[in-house]
Scaffold this motif. Structure first.
Motif, short mmCIF file in Angstrom:
data_model
loop_
_atom_site.label_atom_id
_atom_site.label_comp_id
_atom_site.label_asym_id
_atom_site.label_seq_id
_atom_site.Cartn_x
_atom_site.Cartn_y
_atom_site.Cartn_z
N LEU C 118 -0.78 -11.83 3.52
CA LEU C 118 0.44 -11.95 2.71
C LEU C 118 1.48 -10.91 3.12
N PHE C 119 1.02 -9.65 3.25
CA PHE C 119 1.97 -8.60 3.59
C PHE C 119 1.55 -7.95 4.90
N PRO C 120 1.91 -8.51 6.02
CA PRO C 120 1.46 -7.95 7.30
C PRO C 120 2.06 -6.57 7.55
N GLY C 121 1.28 -5.76 8.22
CA GLY C 121 1.79 -4.45 8.63
C GLY C 121 1.71 -3.35 7.59
N THR C 122 1.07 -3.62 6.45
CA THR C 122 0.96 -2.57 5.44
C THR C 122 -0.14 -1.60 5.85
N GLN C 123 0.26 -0.42 6.30
CA GLN C 123 -0.69 0.56 6.83
C GLN C 123 -1.58 1.12 5.73
N MET C 124 -1.04 1.08 4.50
CA MET C 124 -1.77 1.56 3.32
C MET C 124 -3.15 0.92 3.25
N LEU C 125 -3.26 -0.31 3.71
CA LEU C 125 -4.51 -1.06 3.59
C LEU C 125 -5.62 -0.43 4.43
N VAL C 126 -5.22 0.30 5.47
CA VAL C 126 -6.21 0.92 6.36
C VAL C 126 -7.14 1.84 5.58
N VAL C 127 -6.55 2.65 4.71
CA VAL C 127 -7.34 3.61 3.95
C VAL C 127 -8.28 2.89 3.00
N GLY D 178 -9.71 11.99 6.45
CA GLY D 178 -9.02 11.75 7.72
C GLY D 178 -8.08 10.57 7.65
N SER D 179 -8.55 9.47 7.06
CA SER D 179 -7.70 8.26 6.96
C SER D 179 -6.49 8.52 6.09
N MET D 180 -6.69 9.28 4.99
CA MET D 180 -5.57 9.57 4.11
C MET D 180 -4.52 10.42 4.84
N ILE D 198 -9.72 12.42 11.71
CA ILE D 198 -11.09 12.80 11.32
C ILE D 198 -11.48 14.08 12.04
N TYR D 199 -11.11 14.16 13.32
CA TYR D 199 -11.35 15.40 14.08
C TYR D 199 -10.70 16.57 13.36
#
Lengths: 287, 287, 287, 287
Positions: C118-127, D178-180, D198-199
């Protein structure tokens, strides 16, 4: 480090004239009012003379206050010389004192200044001069800190071999990891030789982390992350060794293994004279 | 640090009017609902006022929100002033309170703001203002943390001398190593004077490792590697001391403060029914 | 963190059909061969998916292997979705599971990938995606590590308040020292505001020592040397607290306070059924 | 790491000729005068050969003293080869020795030099060569350090699982933090990817603090301050675990390995005269 207990008993010798006895008591002991005052003055003088040596090494201070520092240095040296001569005169066995740890430290505190008259500008003398700071321990030794220091020493002595095993392991890890990093990282990132890499490994494992040499490759960073976590975790080993030993040393002082002859209860304190459970007399012969 | 236990008993004095008693209970105690609410509000107010002082020191925040912060600062100061006055009025012995540790901290929390009216721009006041953070401990003191803090304090007190021996040893090592590095490294690598080198030695031995001054010669690196491993290993000593002492303190948790009614000796275990020194019966009513 | 023990007993309920029971046992338990195999596969899948998220964040990897990582991400997500649905179906109380700590973590492991449609590119999702790593603990929980983790938790819980007292003290020191350094050093050396100075004080006291902000004035260096030695020494306090607590927790498991009814000797292990001194039967009722 | 106890008993076998027995005793044991002398010479040779490898990696040393180092390297290799062959000949089961940990290390100490004749310039061999340092442990193993090393190993083994729980927790914290930080800081300050972050998190949590990557945003600094205090405090956990275990191991020193002749249960105290499980008499002859 061992003091000369014979010297202490020497004050009882009739061979020593009364004033020598008096001065010996003031300089070497700390149980009279004069003796304590002497100790306090000595500590202050030692600290001041050490600070003077430090200040003398600072270029901007030396430029502005060089002459004052020179006067101070000579004052301290003359004071310490008088003290050293008095120690030599009043002590029972002068040679034994002169050859003891503190005797040598006392001598090293005064020699460099006289030496500097012959060979001016020898910077090497600065370090010898600063060894004066070791004289602090002489005063500590006399004071109530002796027992505490003994306990620490005893615990460290008891864990001597375990600490050796630990240090050999640390050095081995550091050598192997250092060599691996030398291969992985190479010269661009500062790992120019195995000794350099071992220096880095020590800086990392001990969690000092200067940052003057740091890995830049991925593999190098992974290995260094492992070394860091290892260093973070294995600090537990010497701490555990010393703590376990200290717990034993400190505890051993307080509880007897003796059982009450009446009620057979155990866990009495060393200073207990009556059973705390039934009130009957404890006999300490078995202790 | 010592609170005034007399003040607590003062609330029972008929001399105090009922409202003063009421307010005293709210401000000084934490066992009523109002008292607890007051403590929570106090903690929040202290934290907010400390954060306000911090923000005020940031140039970009000050530029944009300076006036808001000024209003906040004055609000907190007025609140704390009212509290301080109430404490003075309701306490049994106002002078004793004013001269106690917390009395002085309370006063130092409000004075700088008034002072800044007379001498604007005195940055020195910032640090005094931030001492407000110490008031947090007053609230902790009342809460259930008192016992825990006491245990830590007791263990640290018991290991006071051992820690002193350790610190004197560390300082001596640092002075001698610092002087040696001054000779070995010289000015090119930042070891410009003995005090600088001692600063480096402390940074290294404590494993802080800024990296602002680092050795570059081989001999210097070898010596610093030894200092690092030493610093890494001897952290075990204070840890061992405090741990051994804490293990004893926590285990001995059950030593009463009761004195024997016959011989006045103290240090009896909680389960002791007879004095271990004279064998007479202990009465536990007072415990 | 608390698991739902009710769910475990739910497998005995006749209401659950046989295959649901079977799957429940495999997914939630670790005592069958299938259950253990499932756990091992789960751990590997979790680790692989976490590594995939990490690699995806590296620009050079993403550029070259972006499509492979996308396929992998979707594979893991679908696998975890199936697992999540199976857990929901087979568990006795699906809502309780869904609302539990692990239920939420399980959901958070799969949602971000669907969300990214739905929302491509949301880096927040990585965490959020990386929170999958928390699922590792679920497997640990079932395995033999539970008891060990419990012991650590128990010791930390017991020392909770002491640690709080310690942390409040550390924060107070750091705030006061930070403010003082702000005054002493000023902006040239990076101490641009009180929060910056507090950040420096934390970096120094905890012996991290980045070296991004370092004192340059003499007074600043003296104060920071004191902070370093303080930080080096007070690490002994939390270590002492936790160790003393752990020593008690670990020891408490093994020795009863019971005395033998025949010979009155003490120090029997918890699992002892006969007196080790006289061989008579011990009665554990009093324990 | 496990030695081959069978080999030791092999010296009693009549099958071995007298000189093989003699040499075996010198090389493998440390209780004769010759054996001790051999051990000391071996340690010195190992250390010298390791230092030679290190020096060889330094460009400036290699340039000037390369030929001397080559001669030294070949001397050490030939010496170690003779030793290896003697070990193979005199040991009871040569294959078992060759396949054991120390057998492999012994082989790896000599192979790289011969290998370098075939493939000159392979830097990889340097690291294999440096593995010689591991041979030090063989000598330690024979000496009086064995018992001490055993105690440390036993305590670490006992706390194996607790340490695993701790390490999994640390790795989890490091991955999430690290991710945050990757999100918060971004690429400008060096947090270019999650593995990089992370490093950084490992460098910070373990209090190494290189300073090659440091946060520059306010939020990043607040988070890193929390990580530092966390890292500073949770070092107490492994230390507590190992210390508690060591305190038990050192104190319990006196647990016998004897099994009850009746019920085969183990773990009896040294002073136990009756089995605590079945009450039958223990015989201490085997101890």
């Amino acid at each position: 480090m061992n003091s000369n207990p014979k010297d202490k008993s020497s004050k009882n010798k009739s061979a020593l004239s009364s004033w020598r006895l008096r001065i010996h008591e003031i300089i070497f002991e700390a149980d009279t009012r004069m003796g304590k005052a002497f100790d306090i003055i000595l500590i202050i003088t030692i600290l001041l003379s050490v600070i003077a040596v430090m200040l003398d090494s600072m270029p901007e201070v030396r430029r502005n206050y060089g002459s004052i520092l020179l006067v101070l240095e000579w004052s301290f040296t003359i004071l310490f010389t008088i003290e050293y001569v008095l120690r030599l005169i009043t002590v029972g066995r002068p040679l034994k004192y002169a050859g003891s740890f503190y005797g040598i430290v006392d001598l090293l505190s005064i020699i460099p200044t006289y030496f500097s008259l012959l060979f001016p500008g020898t910077q090497m003398l600065v370090v010898i001069r600063i060894l004066r700071v070791l004289r602090i321990f002489r005063v500590l030794k006399l004071a109530q800190y002796l027992g505490e220091a003994q306990m620490i020493k005893q615990a460290l002595k008891a864990s001597r071999r375990k600490i050796t095993v630990f240090l050999v392991t640390v050095v081995t890890i550091v050598i192997i990891v250092g060599s691996m990093m030398y291969l992985i990282e190479g010269e661009e990132s500062g790992f120019v030789s195995i000794p350099h890499s071992i220096y880095w490994a020590i800086v990392t494992l001990t969690t000092v982390g200067y940052g003057d040499i740091t890995p830049i490759t991925s593999l190098g960073r992974i290995l260094s992350a492992i070394v860091m976590i290892l260093g973070y975790a294995i600090i537990a080993v010497p701490t555990g060794i010393v703590t376990a030993e200290m717990t034993q040393t400190f505890t051993k002082k307080h509880v007897t293994t003796q059982a009450c002859p009446q009620c057979s209860m155990e866990g009495h304190d060393v200073d207990a004279q009556f059973c705390k459970y039934c009130g009957s007399v404890l006999n300490h012969d078995s202790f």
